[in-house]
Design a protein around this motif. Structure first.
Motif, PDB file in Angstrom:
ATOM      1  N   VAL A  41       1.091  -1.237  -0.007  1.00  0.00           N
ATOM      2  CA  VAL A  41      -0.125  -0.097  -0.031  1.00  0.00           C
ATOM      3  C   VAL A  41       0.838   1.178  -0.040  1.00  0.00           C
ATOM      4  O   VAL A  41       1.987   1.347   0.859  1.00  0.00           O
ATOM      5  CB  VAL A  41      -0.816  -0.123   1.240  1.00  0.00           C
TER       6      VAL A  41
ATOM      7  N   LEU B  19      -5.274   6.049  -1.559  1.00  0.00           N
ATOM      8  CA  LEU B  19      -4.535   4.873  -1.339  1.00  0.00           C
ATOM      9  C   LEU B  19      -4.261   4.126  -2.762  1.00  0.00           C
ATOM     10  O   LEU B  19      -5.475   4.034  -3.427  1.00  0.00           O
ATOM     11  CB  LEU B  19      -5.119   4.163  -0.383  1.00  0.00           C
TER      12      LEU B  19
ATOM     13  N   VAL C 157      -3.320   0.220  -3.717  1.00  0.00           N
ATOM     14  CA  VAL C 157      -3.129  -1.242  -3.245  1.00  0.00           C
ATOM     15  C   VAL C 157      -2.366  -1.806  -4.457  1.00  0.00           C
ATOM     16  O   VAL C 157      -3.151  -2.032  -5.345  1.00  0.00           O
ATOM     17  CB  VAL C 157      -4.144  -2.143  -2.628  1.00  0.00           C
TER      18      VAL C 157
END
Lengths: 497, 464
Positions: free
Chosen positions: A102, A444, A446
């Motif tokens: 992440v 964010l 991932v």
């Protein structure tokens, strides 16, 4: 107010990242000189907002800390905690991302997406107002096409924030705008990042002189610099006229507050003491308003400039007029003046390896960003490309490895800052995005592996806590209106081949 | 490979190989030869005229030399992997390739280089590049990659004739593993013929062969319409055949008007005959169908771009048309680019199409070939096929596979030594061999870097 939109079928994506409030345009007349407005709008999330946690990933915070295994807790649109084995509030949705990495959302300081749309129709060419070498009065925001299919592709590459700039044909190209890659925006105010200051695009070197050489000039680098200086001299005058106006108005308010009537002579200048009418405001000039905003430090200068000598010249010019250049862009020769850029506090937005397409880019080296880091400067890897923006992580990786091979110590976290923290700083939004820290917006990415590997892809992308891209559910990614309807023929082949 | 060349009627191909030492005298017969499985797939049963492309005789740089033996690496070449490989070089050629058993048979005087833990691949081939013909894109005075005339038919333009061997681009590419480049003319409807350049070698002899392909364009290349483009090509090819069959009448000025100048017509004779590859840009389905039609009429078509090729992969496979593409190109930049997908290469390969990978239109960054191959792998292309896409496929597509594209006996000794996965962004060649010589890993860029690194070391670190 914007409700969650849930699309059915193949694109079962909850798109909740819509705007709550319209953004106020930054076109009011210049205020009197005052400190920069507070951009740290990191309001704590409301306790009743839903929480989720990304659990068990390698977490690269872009603050200098890399956790091998940690959690990121998000409440509402904000990150509330980052660390190993977080204690999660009751009701938190846990998303297992063990084995993944992440990072903060990726930020590009240099894009023309939306102003040079795809397809590259003539009708979509809205990025260069090539009608005068000084078009400081135009705004990229006014041309941004939120249906540009390139936005979807950038988002799939982990881009959550990008600065959309006018092109580089002009000495002053106009105002840039910082947008989030929210899906489904219908206009600039649904894409614009709240609280982000405007940028001013300036351009050195070959492009303005090539564009205007036979259209009245500038035809040379001499003409370029004379053009910047002449414009800033006017901007100083313009600012003074507004300062005088604001001063006068302030005195009137002061006199009124004291119960008196404003009279000529109140300002200690000559006057006959007769009642004074309110002063007429100076005539607004949109271009000078932009340059005055630069002089006040409210509008950040983003200066397309390749050669070391020209960058040094621009630093001197900025000093002459008392403003700072926030970031040079392209800055192919930044490595030659890395200590000077570091000392000036000017970032450099560079490519990993573009070179040679024109004379001023002939001295490009892949170690450019790494050498700036080594000098204590603030390198940024930018794209200037609808392809490159999809893999800024790979571009950073190439630049990082080039530096390491040259013997420079570039930790992973430092290279990650080239595409997160440093661009956030260059855009004046570093209080809001660019790291994984409590209080920051939950932008964010991932990744399914090391973000510096050629094989790694963004699997999920979140903007302000909303899932805006999920690779497992979004293929083929048809998002913008423009891309609807072209593949219907595939469904009606009549069984033939 | 040699056998394939013989089938093609290039009977002189082996003769082109000047003596390269006894171990390579009969390369095709060597049991140790790493014969790629893909060779059969790439073979082409169509009869060839026997006419060799112009400039064929250029490939005469072979010479004897002391044997060099590279031992211990993992060899990855055209679909095959050999662990603990032994690669014997003689002069500019590869003399023998095999497993560890070959080491014992190496000449006693051989210089031995231990490559345990390394990976050896064939030298990478940059397709669709102007390197050697362009120094600075925006400076016309540094560009020799196009015949700048209004006439769109420029077939006689020969990229091999004005190569700048001292171009800074060559060494920038070479130190990242590019050993050969297909210098490709730009512009017009028929741009001219492609030259095969090695990025090092004796001065004046770096062009291995001119005329390895004819570059042309489908799509809206002339007169504002895709249909007009096809009409012009049909007329042109018809006139080339007429010219070929009536040269005498043409010379006596007893010919009908023809669609191109004499030199251009002459240059297209081998294209019409199917001996010189016709390298065609085509992105949309209609253009790809036209490319297939040209192939069915006898042209040896290679498609460049192929944005929508995945939609018609089976038809392209049946027509044996290789597709050269850039895997990262996924933008719908024009209507014939709609439907662009990142897994185009994988979908085509799965259908049996030979896929080549190129960095298009950026001569300065051909070095990103490995990144492009890695991107293709990340979207489903088999890694060995991705390696072939930047080595063997380019060689086959341009008819140079007798000499290039694989680490195999008889081939030119162009190879790259890597410490890890060649496609990974952390990788950089440890050594690059071109025509049997390990080149210095220095470029104008490393020199600039080193000059300013030194200055940086002499400057105290500034505060951020």
């Amino acid at each position: 107010m914007c409700a969650a939109i849930v699309l059915g079928g193949a694109v079962a994506l909850a798109l909740t990242a819509c705007r709550k409030t319209p953004t106020v345009a930054t076109t009011s007349p210049p205020a009197a000189r005052e400190p920069n407005r507070d951009r740290a709008a990191a309001a704590p999330a409301t306790p009743q907002a839903p929480s989720f946690a990304l659990r068990g990933a390698r977490v690269m915070t872009a603050t200098g800390i890399v956790y091998d295994r940690a959690d990121v807790l998000v409440t509402g649109d904000r990150i509330v905690a980052v660390g190993p084995a977080l204690e999660l509030p009751e009701g938190t949705t846990v998303i297992d991302v063990a084995g993944r990495t992440v990072t903060p959302g990726i930020i590009d300081t240099h894009s023309h997406i939306g102003v040079y749309g795809a397809p590259g129709f003539g009708a979509h060419a809205d990025g260069n107002e090539m009608t005068s070498p000084n078009t400081a009065h135009v705004r990229a925001a006014d041309a941004y096409w939120p249906q540009d299919p390139q936005i979807d592709r950038a988002r799939a590459g982990g881009i959550t924030t990008m600065q959309i700039l006018p092109g580089s044909a002009n000495l002053f190209g106009g105002r840039a705008v910082t947008v989030k890659t929210y899906p489904g925006a219908r206009g600039i105010d649904e894409a614009r990042m709240d609280g982000a200051p405007a940028g001013l695009k300036m351009a050195c070197g070959e492009n303005p002189k090539r564009t205007y050489g036979d259209k009245g000039g500038p035809a040379t680098r001499m003409g370029n610099v004379a053009g910047y200086r002449g414009a800033f001299i006017k901007a100083v005058e313009y600012q003074r006229s507004w300062d005088r106006y604001h001063e006068k108005m302030a005195q009137r308010r002061k006199a009124a507050a004291a119960g008196g009537t404003p009279r000529k002579g109140d300002d200690d200048r000559k006057g006959d003491g007769k009642p004074d009418d309110p002063p007429d405001p100076p005539a607004r000039d949109l271009g000078l308003e932009t340059l005055a905003g630069v002089l006040r430090g409210e509008i950040l200068v983003h200066n397309h400039c390749y050669r070391a000598d020209e960058m040094l010249g621009m630093l001197a010019l900025a000093k002459e007029f008392g403003f700072t250049i926030r970031s040079f862009h392209h800055a192919v020769e930044a490595y030659k003046i890395a200590p000077e850029l570091a000392a000036a506090g000017t970032a450099a937005s560079v490519w990993a390896d573009w070179w040679g397409f024109k004379a001023e880019s002939f001295d490009g080296v892949r170690e450019n960003a790494a050498m700036l880091s080594a000098a204590g400067g603030r390198p940024i890897i930018h794209s200037d490309s609808g392809i490159g923006i999809q893999r800024l992580n790979q571009e950073a990786s190439k630049a990082m490895w080039a530096g390491r091979r040259a013997g420079l110590d570039i930790p992973d976290d430092e290279a990650l800052r080239w595409i997160t923290t440093n661009p956030a700083w260059a855009l004046g939004i570093e209080q809001t995005v660019g790291t994984l820290e409590p209080g920051k917006q939950a932008d964010l990415v991932v990744w399914d592996g090391d973000p510096f590997s050629v094989y790694t892809k963004a699997q999920q992308v979140y903007i302000e806590g909303a899932l805006v891209f999920d690779r497992s559910r979004a293929q083929p990614a048809v998002g913008t209106d423009f891309e609807l309807g072209w593949d219907i023929a595939d469904a009606v082949r009549g069984g033939g081949r | 490979m040699i056998a394939r060349a013989l089938r093609r009627g290039l009977t002189a191909a082996v003769l082109l190989l000047a003596p390269v030492g006894p171990s390579a005298a009969a390369p095709a017969a060597k049991p140790a030869a790493a014969r790629p499985a893909a060779a059969a797939r790439g073979s082409d049963p169509r009869p060839r005229s026997g006419a060799r492309p112009r400039g064929a005789a250029r490939l005469a740089f072979d010479h004897d030399g002391p044997p060099i033996v590279l031992v211990g690496a993992e060899l990855r070449s055209d679909g095959r992997r050999i662990t603990d490989a032994v690669i014997e070089l003689r002069g500019t050629r590869i003399a023998a390739v095999g497993g560890p058993e070959l080491a014992a048979r190496a000449p006693a005087d051989a210089r031995r280089i231990d490559l345990r833990g390394a990976i050896v691949t064939p030298g990478l081939v940059a397709l669709e590049t102007a390197m050697g013909a362009v120094e600075i894109d925006a400076e016309g005075s540094t560009r020799d990659d196009t015949r700048a005339t209004p006439d769109p038919i420029r077939a006689a333009f020969d990229a091999s004739s004005a190569v700048h061997e001292h171009s800074t681009l060559l060494q920038v590419a070479a130190i990242d593993g590019i050993t050969s480049a297909a210098i490709t003319p730009q512009g017009g409807l028929v741009s001219g013929s492609i030259a095969w350049l090695d990025l090092a070698g004796a001065p004046g002899q770096r062009v291995a062969r001119g005329g390895v392909g004819m570059r042309a364009h489908l799509g809206q290349a002339v007169e504002g319409s895709r249909a007009a483009t096809l009409q012009r090509i049909a007329e042109l090819f018809d006139d080339v055949r007429f010219y070929r069959d009536h040269r005498g009448a043409f010379d006596r000025n007893q010919s009908r008007d023809l669609a191109a100048h004499r030199l251009d017509l002459e240059a297209l004779v081998p294209v019409v005959a199917g001996t010189m590859p016709l390298v065609l840009s085509a992105h949309g389905e209609a253009d790809l169908r036209a490319a297939i039609t040209l192939a069915q009429a006898g042209a040896r078509v290679v498609v460049v771009g192929g944005t929508q090729a995945w939609r018609m992969a089976d038809a392209l496979a049946r027509a044996r048309i290789p597709v050269l593409l850039q895997p990262s190109s996924n933008l719908p930049g024009a209507l014939d680019h709609l439907g662009a997908r990142l897994d185009n290469a994988a979908l085509l390969a799965a259908a049996g199409v030979e896929v080549g990978i190129a960095v298009m239109g950026d001569a300065h960054n051909a070095r990103n070939l490995t990144q492009e191959a890695g991107i293709a792998v990340s979207y489903g292309l088999d890694p060995d096929r991705a390696l072939s896409a930047i080595t063997a496929v380019p060689a086959r597509a341009l008819g140079m596979d007798a000499h290039y594209g694989a680490v195999a006996p008889g081939k030119v000794a162009n190879l790259v030594v890597w410490r890890a996965d060649p496609f990974e962004l952390s990788s950089k060649p440890e050594a690059v061999w071109i025509r049997g010589e390990s080149i210095p890993l220095v470029s104008r860029q490393t020199q600039l870097r080193d000059r300013y690194l030194q200055r940086l070391r002499d400057t105290p670190k500034a505060r951020r």
